[in-house]
Scaffold this active site. Sequence first.
Site, PDB file in Angstrom:
ATOM      1  N   GLU A 231       0.809  -1.232   0.000  1.00 34.83           N
ATOM      2  CA  GLU A 231       0.000   0.000   0.000  1.00 34.83           C
ATOM      3  C   GLU A 231       0.843   1.283   0.000  1.00 34.83           C
ATOM      4  OE1 GLU A 231      -4.016  -1.325   2.294  1.00 34.83           O
ATOM      5  OE2 GLU A 231      -2.265  -1.137   3.563  1.00 34.83           O
TER       6      GLU A 231
HETATM    7  C1  ACM Z   1      -1.994  -5.304   4.258  1.00 35.06           C
HETATM    8  O1  ACM Z   1      -3.052  -5.763   4.720  1.00 35.06           O
HETATM    9  N1  ACM Z   1      -1.893  -4.025   3.959  1.00 35.06           N
HETATM   10  C2  ACM Z   1      -0.840  -6.164   4.020  1.00 35.06           C
END
Ligand code: ACM
Length: 523
Positions: free
Chosen positions: A328
């Site tokens: 992310e």
């Molecule tokens: C995640 O759940 N951002 C690895």
Amino acid sequence: MKYTFPSILAFICMLSFFSCNEDVPNPALDLGKTIIIPQPLKVESTGSSFQINSGTTVQNLNNIKAVDGFVAQLKKTSGFNLESTKTSNENTISFSLDEASEMGAEGYTLDITDTQINLSAKTEHGIFNGIQTLRQLLPTEFEGEKPENINWYVPSGKISDKPEYAYRGSMLDVARHFFEVKDVKRVIDLIAQYKINTLHLHLTDDQGWRIEIKSWPNLTTHGGSTQVGGEAGGFYTQEQYKDIVAYAATKFITIVPEVDMPGHTNAALASYPELNCDGKATKLYTGTEVGFSTFCTSKEVVYKFIDDVIREISEMTPGPYFHLGGDESHVTEMKDYIPFIERTSAIVNKYGKQVMGWDEIAHAKLPANSTVHYWNKAENAKMGVEQNAKVLISPATKAYLDMQYDSTTRIGLHWAAYVEVDSAYMWEPSELVEGITKENILGVESPLWSETVVNMDDIEYLVFPRLIAHSEIGWTPSKFRNWENFKVRLGKHKDRLEIQNVDYYPSKLVPWAPLTKVEVDNP
Ligand code: ACM
């Protein structure tokens, strides 16, 4: 305790000078009807039982440490002396290492007759795993704190057992909310009994930096000072981290440290202005948004920082993996992200560790022996396999322990799915993504993110019983797994969870039932 026939006889025996062992046959118990989780590979019942009593001796010629803990607990809860012996006799529990064992690095053979218990394995880890099985064959009172005047019967037969996957893990996010060393140790105790062998600690995120780095002290003094919601945070000193690692090792659990980067880094960016492109420290963050932070990947000082962090943590971590996160990073451009992951991976290798990272890292060229941690995108996991990386399986829709069970669950999130216990159990890692087969898979991990998880009760409520379901996915071949059968065994773990004060979620899908003494004594 009900006053069953065998227990009255045992009482008479205690008052008399005679050994009643020869006169009173042990009850016929069916090893095949026991409640072992994860389900062993092979179970053969011989329809009798072994009785642990005041004359039982223990043979541990290889001085296996895990045996000492088991025997101490059995002495405490049975009240029996259980003297150690060099020679096994007609009433001995024997533990031995066997180089020639065919059950592999973690497997074991447990052979129970009405006069002996023999647990053997190639390694001490195998003996530890066999002891976890033996715990579930003993009366639940074994898990307690004080002597209980009951019959200590163990069903007879033979178990040959070994795991399907080498890596069976759980993850604890100590960054969103911080958990003390004692909580981490309790998590280790609780998961080890289901033969989980890895604990991944998510040590850093936007909301907090939880591991002392001596060369960059502000990371913890400032970056660790708060947590989600704005309360005081916390961090592990290096001594405390080493203590966790050493404690985990006594339960054959490997710690995988994660420093998440280049995104999920606000706590570091708030602690050291030079890690930001504009040279200004950010503000500490106590919300739960994701994807807004990034290291300035073009600055040399960032790599000096990362080198120090990876070096200090690697020096304290005996396990083979360093998890560099990589998920992310929405505000890191791909042209910056890829070289960042490649350069950071080289630093991980330089300090003797193998790279592990969330599935996004597969966009980069990964060094040999890397592991792509599949949580979200199957295409990423496949890109990893195409470059010969292993895949660690944690699909959010099945394996994330912070997902609510249903819409009424008091804590947790549901952005991936609601995950009831049947859904947590009914999936197969090697059938999840076309083209990713058992050979590509390192194992299975169950992550617990802590946006809504504040204390130990919260942890237990989300972890149990779903982690128990996941433990069987990692250990037992799919052809031996079946929800209808599993849910009955799980239901009979009620007493085991309750005697350990585990605040589990009592799913309506599971026939929770105490394991009655009649079932144990006289099935
Ligand atoms: C995640 O759940 N951002 C690895």
